[in-house]
Design an enzyme around this catalytic site. Structure first.
Site, PDB file in Angstrom:
ATOM      1  N   ILE A   1       0.835  -1.209   0.000  1.00  0.00           N
ATOM      2  CA  ILE A   1       0.000   0.000   0.000  1.00  0.00           C
ATOM      3  C   ILE A   1       0.859   1.244   0.000  1.00  0.00           C
ATOM      4  CG2 ILE A   1      -1.651   1.337   1.371  1.00  0.00           C
ATOM      5  CD1 ILE A   1      -2.736  -1.385   2.321  1.00  0.00           C
TER       6      ILE A   1
ATOM      7  N   SER B   1      -5.962  -0.687   9.237  1.00  0.00           N
ATOM      8  CA  SER B   1      -4.659  -0.055   9.032  1.00  0.00           C
ATOM      9  C   SER B   1      -4.473   0.305   7.573  1.00  0.00           C
ATOM     10  CB  SER B   1      -3.555  -0.996   9.488  1.00  0.00           C
ATOM     11  OG  SER B   1      -3.617  -2.192   8.741  1.00  0.00           O
ATOM     12  N   GLU B   2      -5.079  -0.501   6.697  1.00  0.00           N
ATOM     13  CA  GLU B   2      -4.930  -0.249   5.265  1.00  0.00           C
ATOM     14  C   GLU B   2      -5.468   1.136   4.896  1.00  0.00           C
ATOM     15  OE1 GLU B   2      -6.769  -1.817   1.065  1.00  0.00           O
ATOM     16  OE2 GLU B   2      -7.073  -3.008   2.877  1.00  0.00           O
ATOM     17  N   GLN B   3      -6.712   1.356   5.316  1.00  0.00           N
ATOM     18  CA  GLN B   3      -7.318   2.635   4.976  1.00  0.00           C
ATOM     19  C   GLN B   3      -6.646   3.779   5.711  1.00  0.00           C
ATOM     20  OE1 GLN B   3     -10.752   0.936   6.268  1.00  0.00           O
ATOM     21  NE2 GLN B   3     -10.980  -0.205   4.356  1.00  0.00           N
TER      22      GLN B   3
END
Ligand SMILES: *[C@@H]1O[C@H](CO)[C@@H](O)[C@H](O)[C@H]1NC(C)=O
Ligand SMILES: *[C@@H]1O[C@H](CO)[C@@H](O)[C@H](O)[C@H]1NC(C)=O
Ligand SMILES: *[C@@H]1O[C@H](CO)[C@@H](O)[C@H](O)[C@H]1NC(C)=O
Ligand SMILES: *[C@@H]1O[C@H](CO)[C@@H](O)[C@H](O)[C@H]1NC(C)=O
Ligand SMILES: *[C@@H]1O[C@H](CO)[C@@H](O)[C@H](O)[C@H]1NC(C)=O
Ligand SMILES: *[C@@H]1O[C@H](CO)[C@@H](O)[C@H](O)[C@H]1NC(C)=O
Ligand SMILES: *[C@@H]1O[C@H](CO)[C@@H](O)[C@H](O)[C@H]1NC(C)=O
Ligand SMILES: *[C@@H]1O[C@H](CO)[C@@H](O)[C@H](O)[C@H]1NC(C)=O
Ligand SMILES: *[C@@H]1O[C@H](CO)[C@@H](O)[C@H](O)[C@H]1NC(C)=O
Length: 565
Positions: free
Chosen positions: A439, A467-469
């Protein structure tokens, strides 16, 4: 009849002025043996007493004074006549005015005087007038208006000074025989004194003398100054061809006897052109001097008149004054044009701004399509992807399908139709790579971040604060300043449960709402929705093959990727 100055003070209201029927008193005087005509002041208010009858009475008598014109005392033409007056006539008289609506009365006190011994006047019957020294002046024979003869000609006026004729032989004095004025030039202190004017009045075949005596005071006058032009002033005036023009030569002067006149080409105007008509006038000015003028008409301005200088000349005791005016064609109305131009400019700007607001997206997209490839010569920004797409993964079934939108519809339009290069997490990431690293790296290589939002109510969760967003939005917003595009798959009423960063973006840049269906049939890139998305997307980084070869190797590799996609 105009009362002399010191009698005006005697016009005293008899009764309170709050009374509707006001009464007045005025005084008149006459020398015994001379005729007098008395007018009633209240009858001079025509609007109040239109259509009214005026009647004269002697004080205390109910019988009106006769209208029989042969009678020595009679009323005629609203005047009370004594032809002539005798000493017994002294006393109070009453004039009564009445119409169907109202009535009023006025009292007149008549004083009949004998001449002072050895004089032609009585010291109490003097009018007062003032003449200025050095300059010219004139004496007026007052209150003579009723004493014209039967065939209405004004008889000759005789002038006496201290009751003696003959002083007119001094050529400083000037009187025209039928005029009520006596002009005096180069006035000196010796001209002070008692002047008497006299004329005859013939009534019913009998001649009577009417005389007025004036005490003339001499005062230091205004300074000896040459006349001053009020108009013209050696200037030009704008005049339309064919218009009617009045040229008014107007001078301000301490002397009343001046005679300004107009000339063109050294000829008097009416000789030069008999369509020019000249006329003279004179009036007292507020400063104690006179405004004297001569005006002439040009009935129709012709072309030749524009080439002429119109001179006004005036001879005065100290020389000659001269001034001119020229005609010119009116200048075009520049101010009007300016204002008009300005107004239309503002209008055009407003319309342009309005049209731009309305068609901003279309204009930008058209510009990108048609001009951008030629104009954009800027160096590549080093990014690989046009957008990084982030969408909620379907764990439980959703009413709207973010999967279909993100994996089918979005690539179909943006990649296939518009030629963008997307990184869609879940499609383009290679298995086995550490998620966070992928990411971080991919967002860094993207020009935009597209976040697809799904209403909370229709799904188990919109965007988990994973956590990705977190990382994606954090990177986009703060670290790299990457622009975020929010796409709502349905109307989202409540943003309170959204992460702060999403709320911030929504508030700052808004979101684009998808209103289409979720079938996989072909979608057109020219719908409003897609135009909006394309507007927010960066311009496509198309590079011509020739340019490609000139680029340094580091850039080449990246663009090769872009072009392959
Ligand atoms: C006017 O007449 C009244 C009454 O007839 C009398 O008292 C008064 O003295 C008169 N006034 C004059 C000035 O004649
Ligand atoms: C005025 O006088 C005339 C004749 O003397 C009479 O006919 C008329 O009614 C009078 N008008 C008024 C308003 O008194
Ligand atoms: C009297 O008053 C009436 C109403 O105010 C008006 O119409 C009329 O003209 C008046 N008459 C005269 C003679 O002024
Ligand atoms: C004007 O007449 C008055 C009398 O009314 C007299 O006293 C005076 O001296 C005269 N003035 C001159 C300048 O003669
Ligand atoms: C009035 O005019 C006639 C002729 O027009 C003349 O004979 C007569 O004398 C004049 N009357 C007076 C008082 O001037
Ligand atoms: C007035 O005085 C001036 C100079 O003081 C003289 O030239 C002029 O002739 C005088 N006018 C008359 C009418 O006496
Ligand atoms: C008018 O006055 C003149 C001179 O002042 C005199 O000779 C004449 O007799 C008078 N006439 C009358 C009618 O009083
Ligand atoms: C100038 O023209 C006006 C209007 O046409 C007219 O009333 C006036 O008498 C004219 N004056 C002269 C001096 O002709
Ligand atoms: C106007 O022009 C005349 C002659 O053309 C000149 O004598 C005069 O002094 C000028 N007046 C002004 C105020 O300039």
């Amino acid at each position: 009849m105009v009362s002399p100055l010191w009698f005006i003070c005697c016009i005293i209201p008899f009764v309170s002025s709050f009374n509707a029927e006001q009464s007045k008193l005025s005084s008149h005087f006459v020398l015994v043996g001379e005729p007098i005509a008395i007018s009633c002041q209240i009858a001079k208010v025509p609007t109040l007493y239109s259509d009214s009858n005026l009647t004269w009475y002697r004080n205390g008598s109910d019988t009106p004074i006769t209208t029989e014109t042969h009678s020595r005392i009679h009323q005629r033409d609203n005047l009370l006549w004594f032809i002539p007056a005798t000493l017994e006539d002294s006393g109070l008289y009453e004039c009564n005015i009445r119409n169907s609506n109202s009535s009023d009365k006025e009292y007149i006190h008549l004083n009949v005087f004998k001449n002072n011994d050895g004089l032609c006047f009585n010291g109490e019957t003097m009018y007062k007038q003032k003449v200025f020294m050095s300059i010219g002046g004139k004496i007026t024979c007052p209150d003579m208006e009723y004493f014209n003869d039967e065939n209405n000609t004004a008889p000759e006026i005789q002038w006496y000074k201290e009751c003696k004729p003959g002083f007119l032989e001094d050529n400083r004095f000037l009187s025209s025989k039928h005029d009520i004025y006596l002009m005096i030039n180069n006035v000196t202190m010796h001209d002070k004194g008692n002047y008497t004017c006299q004329k005859t009045y013939t009534y019913m075949g009998i001649q009577h003398n009417v005389s007025r005596s004036i005490y003339v005071d001499i005062e230091e006058g205004p300074k000896k100054t040459p006349p001053v032009f009020i108009f013209p002033k050696n200037h030009s005036i704008e005049v339309e061809l064919g218009s009617h023009v009045i040229m008014d030569c107007s001078i301000s002067s301490s002397i009343s006897t001046l005679n300004p006149y107009w000339q063109v080409n050294d000829m008097d105007v009416y000789i030069f052109d008999d369509t020019y008509k000249e006329e003279f006038y004179e009036k007292p000015s507020q400063e104690g001097g006179y405004i004297i003028g001569s005006r002439f008409n040009i009935s129709t301005v012709e072309s030749k008149d524009y080439s002429l200088k119109f001179f006004c000349r005036v001879l005065h005791p100290y020389g000659q004054a001269i001034a001119y005016v020229v005609l010119k064609h009116p200048a075009p109305n520049i101010q009007g044009y300016l204002i008009g131009g300005l107004v239309s400019l503002v209008f055009v700007i407003v319309v342009a701004v309005f049209v731009y607001k309305l068609l901003k997206i279309d204009i930008v997209l058209w510009y990108r399509n048609s001009c951008h490839p030629f104009l954009s010569k800027k160096v590549s920004d080093g990014k690989i992807y046009d957008a990084y797409v982030l969408y909620p993964k379907n764990r439980v079934s959703c009413l709207y399908s973010p999967d279909i939108f993100a994996l089918k519809i979005l690539p179909e339009v943006l990649e296939r139709q518009c030629g963008y290069n997307l990184f869609i997490f879940g499609r383009d990431d290679l298995p086995g790579q550490a998620v966070v690293n992928v990411i971080d790296e991919k967002i860094n290589e993207s020009r935009r971040v597209i976040i697809v939002l799904v209403p909370e109510s229709s799904c188990y969760s919109v965007l988990e604060d994973t956590s990705e967003q977190q990382l994606a939005v954090y990177n986009a917003l703060i670290r790299d300043g990457i622009k975020v595009i929010l796409i709502e798959l349905d109307k989202i009423k409540d943003y309170t449960h959204m992460p702060e960063s999403i709320k911030y973006i929504k508030q700052k840049h808004g979101a684009i709402r998808w209103k289409g269906d979720f079938t996989e049939r072909s979608h057109s890139a020219s719908t409003k929705f897609w135009k909006n998305v394309r507007y927010q997307m960066p311009p496509r980084q198309t590079v011509s093959p020739s340019e490609l070869q000139l680029l340094p190797p580091a850039f080449n590799s990246q663009h090769t990727i872009t072009l392959q996609r």
